[in-house]
Design a protein around this motif. Sequence first.
Motif, PDB file in Angstrom:
ATOM      1  N   GLU A  80       0.894  -1.133  -0.002  1.00  0.00           N
ATOM      2  CA  GLU A  80       0.125   0.084  -0.059  1.00  0.00           C
ATOM      3  C   GLU A  80       0.815   1.385  -0.220  1.00  0.00           C
ATOM      4  O   GLU A  80       0.417   2.271   0.300  1.00  0.00           O
ATOM      5  CB  GLU A  80      -0.883  -0.192   1.269  1.00  0.00           C
ATOM      6  CG  GLU A  80      -1.927  -1.024   1.331  1.00  0.00           C
ATOM      7  CD  GLU A  80      -2.761  -1.413   2.486  1.00  0.00           C
ATOM      8  OE1 GLU A  80      -2.668  -0.369   3.318  1.00  0.00           O
ATOM      9  OE2 GLU A  80      -3.699  -2.212   2.572  1.00  0.00           O
ATOM     10  N   ASP A  95      -4.417   3.548   1.195  1.00  0.00           N
ATOM     11  CA  ASP A  95      -5.099   2.493   1.732  1.00  0.00           C
ATOM     12  C   ASP A  95      -5.291   0.983   1.109  1.00  0.00           C
ATOM     13  O   ASP A  95      -6.057   0.256   1.702  1.00  0.00           O
ATOM     14  CB  ASP A  95      -6.821   3.295   2.003  1.00  0.00           C
ATOM     15  CG  ASP A  95      -6.486   4.492   2.911  1.00  0.00           C
ATOM     16  OD1 ASP A  95      -5.623   4.545   3.779  1.00  0.00           O
ATOM     17  OD2 ASP A  95      -7.186   5.112   2.777  1.00  0.00           O
ATOM     18  N   ARG A  96      -4.702   1.204  -0.195  1.00  0.00           N
ATOM     19  CA  ARG A  96      -4.926  -0.105  -0.956  1.00  0.00           C
ATOM     20  C   ARG A  96      -3.745  -0.403  -1.666  1.00  0.00           C
ATOM     21  O   ARG A  96      -2.814   0.390  -1.744  1.00  0.00           O
ATOM     22  CB  ARG A  96      -6.161   0.159  -1.784  1.00  0.00           C
ATOM     23  CG  ARG A  96      -7.584   0.277  -1.307  1.00  0.00           C
ATOM     24  CD  ARG A  96      -8.003  -1.017  -0.485  1.00  0.00           C
ATOM     25  NE  ARG A  96      -8.114  -2.049  -1.567  1.00  0.00           N
ATOM     26  CZ  ARG A  96      -9.227  -2.427  -2.186  1.00  0.00           C
ATOM     27  NH1 ARG A  96     -10.460  -1.430  -2.013  1.00  0.00           N
ATOM     28  NH2 ARG A  96      -9.339  -3.348  -2.740  1.00  0.00           N
ATOM     29  N   SER A  97      -3.606  -1.719  -2.063  1.00  0.00           N
ATOM     30  CA  SER A  97      -2.671  -2.191  -2.909  1.00  0.00           C
ATOM     31  C   SER A  97      -2.068  -1.367  -4.076  1.00  0.00           C
ATOM     32  O   SER A  97      -3.455  -0.748  -4.590  1.00  0.00           O
ATOM     33  CB  SER A  97      -2.647  -3.593  -3.404  1.00  0.00           C
ATOM     34  OG  SER A  97      -2.862  -4.577  -2.284  1.00  0.00           O
ATOM     35  N   ASN A 100      -4.431   3.416  -8.180  1.00  0.00           N
ATOM     36  CA  ASN A 100      -4.466   2.637  -6.995  1.00  0.00           C
ATOM     37  C   ASN A 100      -5.622   1.620  -7.010  1.00  0.00           C
ATOM     38  O   ASN A 100      -6.496   2.001  -7.489  1.00  0.00           O
ATOM     39  CB  ASN A 100      -4.282   3.599  -5.877  1.00  0.00           C
ATOM     40  CG  ASN A 100      -4.255   2.968  -4.446  1.00  0.00           C
ATOM     41  OD1 ASN A 100      -5.233   2.770  -3.573  1.00  0.00           O
ATOM     42  ND2 ASN A 100      -3.238   2.569  -4.208  1.00  0.00           N
ATOM     43  N   ASP A 128      -7.835   1.752  -4.581  1.00  0.00           N
ATOM     44  CA  ASP A 128      -8.713   2.400  -4.200  1.00  0.00           C
ATOM     45  C   ASP A 128      -9.672   3.187  -5.040  1.00  0.00           C
ATOM     46  O   ASP A 128     -10.497   3.793  -4.611  1.00  0.00           O
ATOM     47  CB  ASP A 128      -8.192   3.440  -2.939  1.00  0.00           C
ATOM     48  CG  ASP A 128      -7.391   4.454  -3.413  1.00  0.00           C
ATOM     49  OD1 ASP A 128      -7.153   4.553  -4.841  1.00  0.00           O
ATOM     50  OD2 ASP A 128      -6.724   5.409  -2.707  1.00  0.00           O
TER      51      ASP A 128
END
Length: 473
Positions: A325, A344-346, A364, A366
């Motif tokens: 992340e 907040d995400r991979s 991203n 997200d």
Amino acid sequence: MDSTKRSADHGRARTHVPSRRQLLRLGSAAAVTGLAGCSETVDTLGTIVDPSDDDSGCGTAKPAASVSEYATHPETDVSLFRRGLRRLGYFPDEVVPSSVSVNWTFPLNYVGHTAAKSSPVPTPDAETIIFAGDTGWVYAYAPTGELQWSTRTGATEKGFHGSAAVIDDTAYIGGYDGDLYALDVKTGDLVWRTRSRDLEGTLAIGSSPAYYDGRLYIIAEYGAPSSGALWEIDPETGEPTWSDDRIWGQPHPSPTIDLETGRILAGSNDGVVYCWEFPSLEFAWSFQTDADGEEQAGGAFRKGAQIKGTVAAHDGYGYVGSWDETFYCLDLEDGSEVWSFDTDRSIMSNPAVDIEEDVVYMGNDDGYVYAIDAKSGEELWSTDVGGRVIGALTVTAGTVLAGSYDSHLYALDKETGNRCWRVANRGRVTSAPVPIDGRIYYAERALFSNYYDDERETILEEPGHGYCLVGDE
């Protein structure tokens, strides 16, 4: 093939010794058919263009009169994935129109494998666009949509996810059968095929080749144990001339070459960026991201920080994201972390870099596209694009192009992030958008129902297509 070669061009001897892979595991055909002379115009159906209500500034930029070899390639007869050796995805000589229409499209991808799809690559003269599909077919189209040829290779199970490298009249591409192919650009005929067994039993080649000074460079994947290798290949014969198999995990990214710092580098599924001196190919450094998952390969590495995207190199730095992340800026000289940008995400996407403005663009999981100051790592803007972004971004004279899991291709104003337009497609857009001479080429994943439902049958609803967009008059 003989693994011991002497290269007059490189002025060094390379001696074969037993590889790590040979010590760690026991050793590990479809015919290629060229259909030349075909002429077929493809359909233009199945796509809806959705302009934005806020399109100020879109389509008004002035294109650069020329592009330096820094962003492309020192040799004019070479065309690569992400346009050049540094993998910048930078097209300042192209202006994305304020509104577009679908000019033509054709069925290309049929397999549910979730890796990003192969990106179209133009020939150096831009008279032919090379598309590679996930069932092992390679297609050559004229910019106006006429099929020039199609070739079926042996990579029939999962086809191609890496993109071609075109050098003069030959296209080079690695397949998920573990083989490397060279095809004649004018006819589609097979020039040579380096088999998996000649590369120590490759499981797959998901990377896109790099080329410099008479040599190809590829990253290959292996199983048992999960590992990879950087290979140097003679483009005239397909024979391997050197390799280093120190990579763990099954690497998907393509090799990036930065001539100013003398580096060739790539990330892998072990969360490590590996870097060699270039052109000597002496190992230089490695950088470990925050991998804290399950141990793999007998404890050789951990999951949790897979690097899927290709490093973009600019001004002595490398830019890459990870499944931990975090988006990283690394010093290419020694591999040290310069800054990091937490999300907040991979992160799976390939970044794009505007080298004049020193801005890096990143997609991203997200569902946002980010513009980040390349020097400081500060966020300049972020824009919601409705779904995960796992493919490669492209930056033009005034616009950022990004494909999304919401099945749209987005055009965003590169200064503000405002949406110029989006194009609704059949499947998820995971290839790089490639703008050439006023046209935009890209590819999508096939459309499936029940793909993530283990209790129900997965059904192919519609194949993924290759596309060409043009500006509205």
